[in-house]
Design an enzyme around this catalytic site. Structure first.
Site, PDB file in Angstrom:
ATOM      1  N   LYS A   1       0.663  11.998 -22.822  1.00 40.03           N
ATOM      2  CA  LYS A   1       0.159  10.702 -23.269  1.00 40.03           C
ATOM      3  C   LYS A   1      -0.840  10.894 -24.408  1.00 40.03           C
ATOM      4  O   LYS A   1      -1.653  11.812 -24.401  1.00 40.03           O
ATOM      5  CB  LYS A   1      -0.532   9.990 -22.108  1.00 40.03           C
ATOM      6  CG  LYS A   1      -1.270   8.725 -22.494  1.00 40.03           C
ATOM      7  CD  LYS A   1      -2.017   8.118 -21.318  1.00 40.03           C
ATOM      8  CE  LYS A   1      -2.796   6.884 -21.750  1.00 40.03           C
ATOM      9  NZ  LYS A   1      -3.523   6.240 -20.629  1.00 40.03           N
TER      10      LYS A   1
ATOM     11  N   HIS B   1      -3.891  -6.128 -21.586  1.00 42.92           N
ATOM     12  CA  HIS B   1      -4.385  -5.120 -22.536  1.00 42.92           C
ATOM     13  C   HIS B   1      -4.020  -5.416 -23.990  1.00 42.92           C
ATOM     14  O   HIS B   1      -3.743  -4.500 -24.765  1.00 42.92           O
ATOM     15  CB  HIS B   1      -3.898  -3.724 -22.141  1.00 42.92           C
ATOM     16  CG  HIS B   1      -4.857  -2.653 -22.592  1.00 42.92           C
ATOM     17  ND1 HIS B   1      -4.593  -1.308 -22.432  1.00 42.92           N
ATOM     18  CD2 HIS B   1      -6.063  -2.723 -23.201  1.00 42.92           C
ATOM     19  CE1 HIS B   1      -5.586  -0.596 -22.918  1.00 42.92           C
ATOM     20  NE2 HIS B   1      -6.494  -1.442 -23.394  1.00 42.92           N
TER      21      HIS B   1
ATOM     22  N   CYS C   1      -1.303   2.689 -24.420  1.00 43.40           N
ATOM     23  CA  CYS C   1      -1.044   1.377 -23.818  1.00 43.40           C
ATOM     24  C   CYS C   1      -0.862   0.220 -24.786  1.00 43.40           C
ATOM     25  O   CYS C   1       0.215  -0.378 -24.866  1.00 43.40           O
ATOM     26  CB  CYS C   1      -2.176   1.037 -22.852  1.00 43.40           C
ATOM     27  SG  CYS C   1      -2.423   2.233 -21.534  1.00 43.40           S
TER      28      CYS C   1
ATOM     29  N   ASP D   1       2.835   2.014 -15.996  1.00 47.15           N
ATOM     30  CA  ASP D   1       1.731   2.502 -16.817  1.00 47.15           C
ATOM     31  C   ASP D   1       1.510   3.996 -16.595  1.00 47.15           C
ATOM     32  O   ASP D   1       1.198   4.424 -15.481  1.00 47.15           O
ATOM     33  CB  ASP D   1       0.467   1.720 -16.458  1.00 47.15           C
ATOM     34  CG  ASP D   1      -0.599   1.775 -17.531  1.00 47.15           C
ATOM     35  OD1 ASP D   1      -0.535   2.684 -18.376  1.00 47.15           O
ATOM     36  OD2 ASP D   1      -1.485   0.914 -17.528  1.00 47.15           O
ATOM     37  N   ASP D   2       1.686   4.778 -17.644  1.00 48.30           N
ATOM     38  CA  ASP D   2       1.418   6.230 -17.605  1.00 48.30           C
ATOM     39  C   ASP D   2       2.388   7.012 -16.726  1.00 48.30           C
ATOM     40  O   ASP D   2       2.057   8.119 -16.273  1.00 48.30           O
ATOM     41  CB  ASP D   2      -0.018   6.514 -17.141  1.00 48.30           C
ATOM     42  CG  ASP D   2      -1.050   6.197 -18.198  1.00 48.30           C
ATOM     43  OD1 ASP D   2      -0.684   5.608 -19.232  1.00 48.30           O
ATOM     44  OD2 ASP D   2      -2.236   6.512 -17.987  1.00 48.30           O
TER      45      ASP D   2
ATOM     46  N   HIS E   1      -1.460   4.295 -13.677  1.00 51.95           N
ATOM     47  CA  HIS E   1      -2.658   4.633 -14.455  1.00 51.95           C
ATOM     48  C   HIS E   1      -3.807   4.997 -13.508  1.00 51.95           C
ATOM     49  O   HIS E   1      -3.836   4.565 -12.361  1.00 51.95           O
ATOM     50  CB  HIS E   1      -3.043   3.411 -15.296  1.00 51.95           C
ATOM     51  CG  HIS E   1      -3.975   3.697 -16.424  1.00 51.95           C
ATOM     52  ND1 HIS E   1      -5.311   4.014 -16.239  1.00 51.95           N
ATOM     53  CD2 HIS E   1      -3.782   3.686 -17.776  1.00 51.95           C
ATOM     54  CE1 HIS E   1      -5.890   4.192 -17.413  1.00 51.95           C
ATOM     55  NE2 HIS E   1      -5.000   4.001 -18.363  1.00 51.95           N
TER      56      HIS E   1
ATOM     57  N   ASN F   1       4.158   4.674 -21.906  1.00 55.32           N
ATOM     58  CA  ASN F   1       3.864   5.874 -22.701  1.00 55.32           C
ATOM     59  C   ASN F   1       4.095   7.090 -21.818  1.00 55.32           C
ATOM     60  O   ASN F   1       4.442   6.958 -20.642  1.00 55.32           O
ATOM     61  CB  ASN F   1       2.429   5.860 -23.245  1.00 55.32           C
ATOM     62  CG  ASN F   1       1.365   5.505 -22.238  1.00 55.32           C
ATOM     63  OD1 ASN F   1       0.717   4.463 -22.359  1.00 55.32           O
ATOM     64  ND2 ASN F   1       1.171   6.335 -21.223  1.00 55.32           N
TER      65      ASN F   1
END
Length: 573
Positions: free
Chosen positions: A318, A152, A96, A58-59, A242, A301
């Site tokens: 992002k 999510h 996301c 994530d991220d 994240h 992302n």
């Protein structure tokens, strides 16, 4: 090669920092290991469906892996990628929910109604229930399916939960942003709740355990309790990296020399995640799965530059449709790959994993027509040409329209004020407001945050609504060719028009006060009752109640909040 000075920095200062000391056109600082010629003639045979482990971070920024020249230590990812196939023309979505929805459905956002923003905790919205998901197709093929990590994709009613969408088991969070230890998530002042779930129950007893460790331990436990003779699919959606920036102290200590605190914590989280992947790989070998396994690694992302991430030398971050927002880290590691130890430049998009993995599982795709993804396994395993030639990055009709866009600028066929982006062959087109557009070096200096904030602010006033790049020759999007090649612009605009005709209404309902954790025992979870008279559908508007006599105060509150939040929602990310 000519290099133009970046906004807010002199070329000399960048060279002094060492940021331009490596060749921008070189995709990797880690040389590919020479392939054994015998490997092509003696590939492992698919005697039975392979075990599939899909790891999503994530991220994690494009620059934030060792083999992209990062200052962050990722020895496991570097080794797995070097021994497998690196995907250097791999695309994801800029935030996301869109990436996760496209992975799970194999469809573009415009075909699921999720083309705007993310699914927020208090929205009565989720992945459309009429979509047949990737884990459901794998279940049909005889797989045991498990999810660990961040969902999510909505949870307002039980039918939206992972265990109702194809996963046999689930341990993780339903929302998009929780504390790594306490699993608390606040969706605004005073709207806080606990978010860690085991199956469909709240996992109160797991509080206090660092999520990266907890999720890795769960994967190991699943593998230990399953038979390697039976196919298994494990979707590991790490919360890392994240925000909030939280890591065990022993990992932060390794980066104590980094002056930028956010970058230091972020680096620690990446390295911790890297070790988690090492432990998962070790478990695959220990319990007898590895030789018949396929490990896919992907980011969801681009990196968030405000929070320590780096997409250098790509443009943007992002939440944007510049390459820094949509070009991801990706690789496949498997003993079953025929041509290992190489870099692939085949065009691959996150929607492609659906048909690719179902095909590997010997599943049936004939009853899921209209997929936007392609089976790219021959391109990955054998080095064949990718069947994909274009990518619709997105069309978002609700995003703030660009001030200087117009139908006239779009040759009378497309309103260039609308945020959209598409790649066709070597060309990439962006319209509307693509998001902050600077090239942001890794944040390694103590006083750097102020500088890169100014960097991004300076590009918000561009008086443009159309950009065109030859992304193959110019992967860093430095040379806008929209004025020189209006013929290409028009051709790509026509492709946007084509896709837009197939789009379904946007699903982006207003927040509902009934979702407040206080009404659910202090935890985030399903709040719409099964006998609810209203079904929330496309466009974010509820159908009229089937029981017109039924009136309630909460319904009036819902209407009030809907009107109140409409103006605010499109500006929040």
């Amino acid at each position: 090669m000519a290099v133009y000075a970046l906004t807010g920095f002199s070329l000399v200062s960048l060279l002094s920092f060492g940021y331009l000391s490596w060749d921008w056109m070189k995709p990797s600082l880690v040389a590919d290991v020479a392939t054994d010629p015998m490997e092509k003639s003696l590939p492992p045979a698919f005697t039975r469906p392979p075990h599939i482990i899909f790891i999503l971070t994530d991220d994690q920024g494009y620059h934030d892996v060792g083999y992209h020249g990062s200052d962050i230590q990722t020895p496991t990812l570097d080794r797995l990628a070097a021994e497998g196939v690196k995907l250097e023309n791999y695309y994801i979505q800029p935030i996301c929910t869109p990436s996760r929805s496209q992975l799970i459905t194999g469809r573009y956002q415009i075909h699921t109604g999720l083309q705007h923003s993310i699914i927020r905790p208090r929205q009565p919205n989720c992945l459309p229930l009429n979509q047949v998901t990737l884990p459901q197709k794998l279940q049909e093929a005889g797989y045991s399916t498990h999810m660990v990590g961040k969902w999510h994709l909505g949870f307002y009613k039980k039918e939206c939960l992972p265990t109702r969408r194809g996963f046999d088991t689930f341990l993780g969070s339903l929302t998009g942003n929780v504390d790594y230890y306490t699993y608390d998530n606040c969706d605004g002042p005073g709207v806080c709740g606990y978010d860690l779930h085991e199956g469909e129950d709240v996992a109160w007893d797991q509080s206090g355990k660092y999520s990266t460790f907890l999720y890795t331990q769960r994967v190991s436990k699943i593998l230990a309790s399953h038979s390697p003779k039976e196919p298994i699919f494990i979707y590991v959606a790490f919360q890392a990296v994240h925000t909030p920036l939280q890591s065990p102290k022993e990992y932060i200590y390794r980066y104590r020399s980094m002056g930028n605190v956010a970058r230091r914590k972020y680096a620690a989280m990446v390295t911790c995640m890297d070790e988690a992947v090492k432990n998962i790989t070790w478990a695959l070998k220990k319990y007898g799965y590895y030789d018949n396994s396929v490990i896919v690694f992907s980011t969801d992302n681009g990196g968030q530059t405000f929070s320590g991430g780096s997409n250098w030398p790509l443009r943007g971050r992002k939440g944007t449709y510049w390459e820094g927002g949509v070009r991801g880290i990706g690789f496949v590691h498997s003993p079953l790959i025929k041509r290992k130890r190489r870099t692939s430049w085949a065009l691959v998009h996150i929607t492609d994993w659906y048909p690719t993995l179902v095909s590997l599982a010997r599943g049936n795709l004939s009853n899921v027509p209209g997929l936007d993804g392609y089976n790219v396994w021959p391109a990955i395993s054998e080095g064949k040409e990718s069947p994909r030639t274009e990518i619709l990055h997105n069309i978002d009709p609700l995003y703030n329209h660009a001030k200087y866009g117009s139908l006239e600028d779009g040759f009378g066929i497309w309103n260039t004020a609308v945020q959209a982006s598409i790649r066709v062959g070597e060309w990439k087109l962006l319209t509307g407001d693509p998001g902050y557009s600077d090239w942001i070096p890794p944040q390694t200096l103590t006083n750097f945050p102020g500088s890169w904030w100014n960097l991004e602010r300076l590009t918000n006033g561009l008086r443009k609504s159309v950009w065109l790049f030859n992304i193959t020759a110019d992967p860093y999007e430095r040379y806008d060719l929209s004025d020189q090649r209006p013929d290409v612009v028009r051709t790509l605009l026509m492709r946007l028009v084509h896709y837009n005709r197939t789009a379904i209404p946007v699903r982006y309902p207003a927040e509902n006060p009934r979702a407040h954790p206080d009404f659910n025992g202090g935890a985030w979870g399903p709040w719409a009752s099964e006998d609810d008279a209203e079904e929330w559908e496309g466009g974010g508007e509820p159908l009229k109640s089937r029981n017109k006599k039924k009136k309630c105060k909460i319904c009036k509150l819902r209407s009030f909040f809907r009107k109140l939040n409409t103006r605010l929602m499109s500006n929040r990310i």
